[in-house]
Structures are given as C-alpha cells and as structure tokens.
Design an enzyme around this catalytic site. Structure first.
Site, PDB file in Angstrom:
ATOM      1  N   ARG A 130       0.893  -1.347   0.117  1.00  0.00           N
ATOM      2  CA  ARG A 130       0.016   0.063  -0.223  1.00  0.00           C
ATOM      3  C   ARG A 130       0.833   1.115   0.185  1.00  0.00           C
ATOM      4  O   ARG A 130       1.330   1.605   1.110  1.00  0.00           O
ATOM      5  CB  ARG A 130      -1.006   0.095   1.250  1.00  0.00           C
ATOM      6  CG  ARG A 130      -1.806   1.401   1.331  1.00  0.00           C
ATOM      7  CD  ARG A 130      -2.953   1.095   2.220  1.00  0.00           C
ATOM      8  NE  ARG A 130      -2.624   1.162   3.504  1.00  0.00           N
ATOM      9  CZ  ARG A 130      -3.467   1.157   4.628  1.00  0.00           C
ATOM     10  NH1 ARG A 130      -5.010   1.493   4.100  1.00  0.00           N
ATOM     11  NH2 ARG A 130      -3.382   1.011   5.915  1.00  0.00           N
TER      12      ARG A 130
ATOM     13  N   ASP B  72      -4.094   3.661  14.328  1.00  0.00           N
ATOM     14  CA  ASP B  72      -3.209   4.293  13.235  1.00  0.00           C
ATOM     15  C   ASP B  72      -3.665   5.527  12.799  1.00  0.00           C
ATOM     16  O   ASP B  72      -4.374   6.031  13.452  1.00  0.00           O
ATOM     17  CB  ASP B  72      -3.096   3.110  12.257  1.00  0.00           C
ATOM     18  CG  ASP B  72      -4.442   2.935  11.487  1.00  0.00           C
ATOM     19  OD1 ASP B  72      -5.290   3.804  11.757  1.00  0.00           O
ATOM     20  OD2 ASP B  72      -4.688   2.096  10.377  1.00  0.00           O
TER      21      ASP B  72
END
Length: 562
Positions: free
Chosen positions: A193, A482
């Site tokens: 990613r 996150d």
C-alpha cells in the site's frame, strides 16, 4: 537542463538484473530532475539507483500534473459539501452502473484465497512477523501504519527488496534473531500500500521540464521504487506486483492509477494486466462511485476493501460543519451495525460480486494482550463476532492487525467458505442501497460523553507522539491505533467543539471545557526521556482546536516535524 534519458528497454533490463547500480556522489549528476535532499543511510543507494530515480522522474513527468488537478477537484468537493451539496450517484456515469456485462480482471496468482490478510508496516521485524503469520495476504503498508520518516520510507523498501531475494533477516537490540521460516511461495502474498495522493515525499524534489521544483508525490515514490525494483522478481516467484490503493475520492483518481499501471508495465516490459489493485473504499465520495472505480481499473482490479476507520473519518470531515444533526456520538458507539455503515458494506459486497471482484472486510481495532488473559478473551470474542458478520454478509476475506487474531478470523471465514477460496459467486440481489441510506448519519443516535471527549484527546495525542517518533501503528488501551483512528479522534473533537455539542453530563463543549479535559488527559500521559509529547500536543491543538480544519493531520505534522 541536461537530463539523463533512459530508454524503456534499459529500464526493463536494469530491473531484471536486480543489481544495485553504481552511483557517483550526488544523484543530481545523473538525473537533475530528481534531487535527494536528505542524508543517505546504509544501503540506500541500492534503492535510490540512477535508473530507479529516472523511472520516478518519468512517472512525475507524465502524471504529477494530473495528480495536482485531482487534488484541486477534492478541494472543490469539500467546499460543495460544506455548502450543503450531498454526494450522489453520478448521472453522467449511470451507463457504467446499468451495464451488467462488464467484469474486472479479478484474482491473480496468490490472490485467489484472501480469507485472512494481516496488515502492518514494512520495517524488518514487522515484515518477518507478518510473513511468518500464516495469513493468506500481507498488506505491506507504507501508508497509515507507517510513519513516513525518511528512514521508514527507504528502509521499508529495502525490507521488500531483501525479502524477494532471500535476504530478509533482523536481530533486535536484545539479540533476538528474526528470519522468514518458509519459502517465499508459502508465505502470504504481498500487497503493497503506497501513500495516498494527498501526501508528498519531502526528501525528494522533482524538477519539471520548466525548471520548477516541487516535492515528489508520496504515492509515485512508494509505487515507483517498489515496482521498479521488484516487479520482475515478484513474477518470477509466481506472484505479481499487487497494490492496495488508499484514500481515493473519485473514479478519475482510479483512472490515474490505471494510467500509471499501463505505463509502468510498458516501461519495464511486463505484460499488460499483470498488476492487480485492490481499492480501499474509505471515503463517502468513493462509496457513491464504486462501480465507476472498478470500471476504470477493470483490467488491473482484484477487488475493493471496506476501509472502515477512514470511512468514519471521511463522514465526520465531510459533514463536520453541516449542523448538529450530523454530529456523531462517542467513537466507540459508531459500530459496523449502525445504519450508514451497514448500507456502505452491503453495497460494497454487492458491487464487487456483480463485477467479479473480491470484497475484503475491514480491521477490528481490538488486539490481544499476551500478558492479560481477560483482555485477550474480550478481544477474541469481539473479533470473532466482527468476522462472523463479515463472512455472513458475503465478504471474501478480512483484515487483522495481529498474528494471534488470525486463527479466530480464519475460523469464521472457514465456517462460511469451507474449501472454496472465496464467495465471489454469491450475488447480493437482496440488497438495494439508496443514497439516503448511505447518508443516514442522523439515525446513529448515541451520546457524546465527557469520557468520550477525554478518550479522543488522549488517544490522538498518544498516537501522534508515537507517529512523530517513527511508529505508525501503536497499541493504545488494547486497541490498534493508526493514522485513520487518530483522525477520527481529532476530527470528532473539532466537530463537537464547533457545533457547541452538549455532553450527556450537561457540559457544553467549548474552549473552557476542552482546556479542562485536555489538561486532565495531558496529566496522565506516560512521559519518558526522548518523548515527543510537547510536539504532539502542539499538533493536536492545530488539527482539533483551531477554527480551520486541516484535511489530514499528517500533512502539517509531516512538513514541520518529520
């Protein structure tokens, strides 16, 4: 300006050799279009080769302008939303939605069975743990789980480089040795990613053909370095160059990625259609364009993922100034079963399966604690319920953030899938999701409590502090936080403050009450030598308490502090 031109055949040959190229002092003497503005650490020259930098320069020459145009469109979309214009299914692309004949490319070698995917950053220790986890897929995350320090960006690329050449090892400061326990063909399939379109790489400057200097695109840097060095090695290993695409807000942004894939495959002599992309649907704007996103990427698309945490952040951000009826309650009350989240996930599964694409579920934030059996028991029960719902709804796989959660998640998908690799053939004809259902924010209910305000402030500051020290995935209060979950926390505080929300206890959320609650949260912070809490508190004040709402907390924090 004297610019090194590398023919496509030279780029392809260099990539196939997989050999570090010699460098002479400054890379500017090789290709002045890309300038490195940071110090080079050990082995960085193996990633930042002249040929790789020339490839990055070509990507920027061809695609950076379109990126800037699309970011300007995002800005106008935000203005429209603030002025009361709701997202909608686009009338001009109705023909794509109504045409039942087209399909996406679908799975590729190593992506047929994705029932459990583990996510995590690309540092050597975390990479090895992910590869030894037993998951079907590893999301090698250069985005929300990685703090984009210069070291993390390049050393993460080195981890992936070494992995594909059999040299990924790590010894901790305490002397513990980590190594991949299985042959590459038996490890989780890598899906990398890159950073989102809104992020830059400030340690690389791109000089366009008019001589103007600008920061490089984080997306193009992450994609370009990984693809250039590893695409042929991945194919030789029986897999391929596969990507998760984050933060998309429109099908035009998906088309830009598709154009990049077409060029990159051509430049390196790779057959068209080898790349596979899975798009994270994590913005309310993208939720209204799922068919169109799949269509633009159809020759390179494997599926869509329900990026739940960023999706909630997108909801708060989009409607943050639209009045009290759009105010969401405490973060813990926004579950996957509230109406607007149910509508979003059911539409995603239906859209994917109608087009032959995988639907991948999101990540439960609960994580086990090996030192606390009670916490672990609660986490496993919560994860089991979450994955049971996803498998029952038709998802083909799901995410976990910790290896200990894989057996629990896999058991729920095994119960539904059995020996089948997926359930793409399960069409959700029983689903009919409307725009009103996707926008049914006011029906969530729930309360805003002082504890909820305190928790959001505390979590956001502690996460930002961790991020500033270079750790982008942090276990906080037995939840995996996150950048996305930190964004929810700070954006909710901003919205509650600016809408003069009254808590369940009867306290109006204003500057006075925020200062009081924040003082209590700050007093509880676990200070230690070398901490960055003072910087984190400053960042939090900027992104949560100032009148202007920054679109992403990481943009300003990256520019000032990393």
């Amino acid at each position: 300006m004297n610019t090194l031109t590398i023919e496509r055949t030279d780029v392809a040959t260099s990539a196939r050799r997989n050999e570090p190229q010699p460098t002479t002092g400054s890379f500017e003497t090789v290709d002045p279009r890309i300038e490195i503005t940071a110090a080079l650490g050990e082995r960085y020259e193996e990633i930042l080769t002249p040929e790789a930098l020339a490839f990055l320069a070509e990507l920027h020459d061809r695609f950076a302008h379109t990126r800037h145009e699309l970011l300007a469109v995002r800005l106008q979309t935000r203005v429209d939303a603030a002025n009361g214009r709701d997202p909608k299914f686009l009338p001009e692309t109705s023909w794509i939605r109504e045409d039942t004949s087209w399909r996406v490319a679908g799975s590729a070698p190593g992506l047929e069975d994705r029932r459990v995917e583990i996510t995590g950053p690309t540092d050597r220790k975390m990479a090895i743990n992910a590869l030894n986890s037993g998951a079907k897929v590893w999301l090698a995350d250069q985005e929300d789980a990685t703090s984009p320090t210069w070291a993390n960006v390049i050393e993460g690329q080195l981890s992936l480089f070494d992995l594909l050449r059999g040299g990924l090892e790590y010894t901790s400061p305490e002397g513990k040795e980590y190594r991949v326990e299985r042959p590459l063909a038996e490890t989780p399939t890598i899906v990398m990613r890159p950073r989102g379109w809104h992020l830059v790489e400030k340690h690389l400057k791109f000089h366009d053909r008019a001589g103007r200097a600008m920061h490089a695109s984080g997306s193009l840097v992450d994609f370009g370095l990984y693809f250039f060095h590893n695409a042929h090695a991945l194919i030789a290993a029986g897999r391929g160059p596969y990507f998760y695409l984050p933060k998309l807000e429109s099908h035009r942004e998906a088309k830009l990625w598709n154009d990049i894939f077409v060029y990159a495959q051509q430049a390196l002599g790779i057959p068209q259609g080898t790349v596979r992309a899975t798009v994270l649907i994590e913005t309310i704007q993208a939720a209204f364009q799922m068919d169109e996103i799949l269509y633009e990427l159809r020759d390179h698309c494997a599926g869509l993922n329900a990026g739940r945490w960023d999706y909630i952040f997108s909801i708060v951000k989009t409607f943050r100034s639209r009045g009290r009826r759009w105010v969401l309650p405490d973060r813990k009350s926004i579950t996957m079963t509230v109406p607007f989240m149910r509508a979003y996930t059911e539409l995603l599964v239906q859209t994917c399966h109608k087009r032959g694409a995988h639907a991948i579920g999101g990540m439960s934030a609960f994580i086990p604690n090996r030192r606390d059996a009670e916490v672990t028991e609660r986490a496993l029960a919560a994860v089991a319920a979450d994955k049971r719902r996803e498998a029952g709804d038709g998802f083909d796989g799901t995410w976990v953030a910790h290896p200990d959660l894989i057996p629990t998640a896999r058991a729920e998908f095994d119960a539904v899938l059995g020996d089948r690799p997926n359930q793409v053939d399960r069409l959700r004809d029983d689903v009919e999701v409307t725009a009103a259902q996707l926008l049914d924010i006011p029906s969530v209910g729930g309360e805003v409590t002082e504890a909820g305000v305190h928790d959001n402030i505390s979590i956001a500051i502690r996460y930002i502090e961790s991020w500033l020290r270079g750790t982008g995935a942090a276990a906080i209060d037995n939840l995996m936080e996150d950048a996305a979950t930190a964004e929810i926390s700070r954006s909710q505080v901003w919205q509650w403050l600016n809408e003069n929300t009254v808590t369940a206890e009867g306290t109006r959320i204003d500057q006075t009450s925020i200062v009081r609650i924040m003082a209590a949260a700050v007093a509880e912070l676990p200070r230690f030598e070398g901490d960055r809490f003072d910087d984190a508190i400053s960042v939090f004040r900027t992104v949560a308490l100032e009148p202007e709402f920054p679109t992403f907390l990481t943009v300003g924090a990256y520019a000032r502090h990393l």
